[in-house]
Design an enzyme around this catalytic site. Structure first.
Site, short mmCIF file in Angstrom:
data_model
loop_
_atom_site.label_atom_id
_atom_site.label_comp_id
_atom_site.label_asym_id
_atom_site.label_seq_id
_atom_site.Cartn_x
_atom_site.Cartn_y
_atom_site.Cartn_z
N ARG A 33 32.50 11.34 28.01
CA ARG A 33 33.00 11.63 26.66
C ARG A 33 34.52 11.85 26.69
O ARG A 33 35.24 11.35 25.83
CB ARG A 33 32.32 12.87 26.08
CG ARG A 33 30.81 12.77 25.97
CD ARG A 33 30.35 12.26 24.59
NE ARG A 33 29.07 11.58 24.69
CZ ARG A 33 27.86 12.15 24.63
NH1 ARG A 33 27.79 13.45 24.43
NH2 ARG A 33 26.77 11.45 24.74
N GLU A 189 12.34 19.40 23.66
CA GLU A 189 13.02 18.19 23.15
C GLU A 189 12.42 16.92 23.75
O GLU A 189 12.84 16.47 24.82
CB GLU A 189 14.52 18.24 23.45
CG GLU A 189 15.26 17.01 22.92
CD GLU A 189 16.75 16.98 23.21
OE1 GLU A 189 17.24 17.82 23.98
OE2 GLU A 189 17.43 16.09 22.66
N LYS A 231 12.84 20.22 19.13
CA LYS A 231 14.02 19.39 18.85
C LYS A 231 13.60 17.93 18.89
O LYS A 231 13.59 17.30 19.95
CB LYS A 231 15.10 19.69 19.90
CG LYS A 231 16.36 18.85 19.77
CD LYS A 231 17.50 19.49 20.54
CE LYS A 231 18.73 18.60 20.57
NZ LYS A 231 19.92 19.31 21.03
N SER A 273 20.84 14.49 17.03
CA SER A 273 21.46 13.42 16.23
C SER A 273 21.29 12.06 16.90
O SER A 273 21.25 11.04 16.20
CB SER A 273 22.93 13.72 15.92
OG SER A 273 23.71 13.88 17.08
N GLY A 274 21.23 12.02 18.22
CA GLY A 274 20.78 10.83 18.95
C GLY A 274 21.56 9.55 18.76
O GLY A 274 21.01 8.48 18.97
N GLY A 275 22.82 9.63 18.32
CA GLY A 275 23.58 8.39 18.14
C GLY A 275 23.74 7.99 16.68
O GLY A 275 24.37 6.97 16.38
N ARG A 305 26.57 15.09 19.52
CA ARG A 305 27.60 14.15 19.07
C ARG A 305 27.96 14.32 17.60
O ARG A 305 29.13 14.26 17.23
CB ARG A 305 27.14 12.72 19.35
CG ARG A 305 27.29 12.36 20.81
CD ARG A 305 26.45 11.17 21.18
NE ARG A 305 25.04 11.49 21.26
CZ ARG A 305 24.09 10.62 21.59
NH1 ARG A 305 24.41 9.35 21.82
NH2 ARG A 305 22.84 10.99 21.69
P1 13P Z 1 22.89 14.53 20.22
O1 13P Z 1 22.87 15.30 18.90
O2 13P Z 1 24.21 13.94 20.55
O3 13P Z 1 21.72 13.60 20.34
O4 13P Z 1 22.70 15.62 21.37
C1 13P Z 1 21.78 16.59 21.22
C2 13P Z 1 21.27 16.96 22.54
O5 13P Z 1 21.37 18.10 22.93
C3 13P Z 1 20.58 15.94 23.35
O6 13P Z 1 19.87 16.56 24.36
#
Ligand code: 13P
Length: 347
Positions: A33, A189, A231, A273-275, A305
């Site tokens: 990043r 998650e 999550k 958020s996953g992208g 992100r």
């Molecule tokens: P994102 O919201 O970028 O997907 O990251 C959340 C996260 O903690 C992934 O494990």
């Protein structure tokens, strides 16, 4: 297990108007990043960027907790206060990523299972129970473990395999139980990735299956659902699919999938958020929270992100104040989405 403590922590993490900042990128991911915005990565570079985010004035009104990585929970703010102590002093719960990454499954090329229960002396990790004890003493009150589920409808056999789902569900439940024993609220998650060309129905099918399996394992092991947070991903077509659902459809099908597959006594739902773009992640959450459909949980965020992308860019291009301003804006937008009060005009 201190059920009252776990329930109180879980409820505070999903308090109205608040959500979680995922700042627990492993050193490898954070290096990518930082290099992505033209900065070099080092322990100090990672610390300075994150400490600046945490100093953002007023962020405690939108951020109930911050997920940290092992390196960060041991670092200090600029004035020497330890990062977990500083967050606690602001009324923000420090959390900790406790999985140690993924490993390829022996007979299932391209599929992974998340590890971190057993000690890994070669990587410097104690077993999970020992680490949880230490993190609790350092001030952490919640934890995260991410399972990675990849959809591939093109290769033979297609993915995910049922072995991949079963192994990851079992690991998530084992993790959750150990954390709860040690006083940490586990964030469970199971992420179904957006990579691929599959449609939203396939995403719904796989998401529903991993959720059912995970909570079935949790039930068998005696995980206390009200003292855990889920999550999940949202129900979205693969990035490469040419059939993208409308935002309204994403919101509806996500709530429908969760309501059918997740026990209604789970302590809360905090999406990844996953992208998704920053604005999409906010809009989807806003729609779910303004829908005319009953759902049994607080629907909140645990974005990485979608809360940090603008702040990281600003950190590289303009410095500390601009980075805080970008973070404060995204935090505010998502806080409004908790009650369906966000609107595009506020962007
Ligand atoms: P994102 O919201 O970028 O997907 O990251 C959340 C996260 O903690 C992934 O494990």
């Amino acid at each position: 297990m201190d059920k009252a403590l776990l329930e109180a922590t879980a409820a505070a993490l999903v308090a109205p108007g608040k959500g979680i900042l995922a700042a627990d990128e492993s050193n490898g991911t954070m290096t990518k990043r930082l290099e992505g915005v033209g900065l070099e990565s080092s322990a100090e570079a990672r610390r300075a960027y994150r400490a600046n985010l945490f100093l953002t004035a007023g962020c405690e009104s939108a951020v109930s907790g911050v997920i940290l990585y092992d390196e960060t929970i041991r670092q200090n703010m600029d004035d020497g206060t330890s990062i977990p102590d500083y967050l606690n002093s602001r009324g923000i719960f420090p959390g900790i990523k406790v999985d140690t990454g993924t490993q390829e499954m022996a007979d299932f090329p391209g599929e992974v299972v998340t590890k971190g229960i057993d000690a890994e002396p070669e990587n410097g990790w104690d077993d999970l129970r020992t680490r949880c004890k230490e993190y609790f003493e350092m001030g952490a009150r919640f934890s995260k473990w991410r399972a990675v589920i990849k959809i591939d409808t093109v290769s033979e056999p297609s993915k995910p395999s049922s072995a991949c789902l079963t192994n990851n569900a079992n690991a998530l439940a084992n993790y959750a139980l150990i954390c709860q024993e040690q006083g940490l609220v586990p964030i469970i998650e199971p992420e179904v990735l957006m990579d691929g060309a599959h449609d939203a129905n396939k995403c719904a099918e796989v998401t529903s299956e991993i959720l059912r399996l995970t909570f079935e394992e949790c039930r068998k092991l005696g995980v206390h659902n009200p003292g855990a947070l889920l999550k999940p991903n949202m129900i979205i077509s693969g990035k490469d699919s040419n059939e993208q659902s409308s935002r309204e459809h994403v919101a509806h099908s996500t709530v429908e999938c969760l309501t059918e597959s997740v026990p209604h006594d789970v302590g809360g739902v905090v999406f990844l958020s996953g992208g998704q773009s920053d604005e999409e992640a906010t809009d989807h959450l806003n729609r779910m929270n303004s829908m005319d459909v009953e759902h049994p949980w607080q629907l909140s965020y645990s974005y990485g992100r979608a809360l940090q992308a603008a702040a990281l860019k600003a950190w590289a291009a303009e410095g500390a104040e601009a980075s805080q301003a970008a973070f404060a804006h995204r935090a505010k937008m998502n806080s409004l989405a908790r009650s369906g009060d966000w609107d595009i005009s506020l962007e």
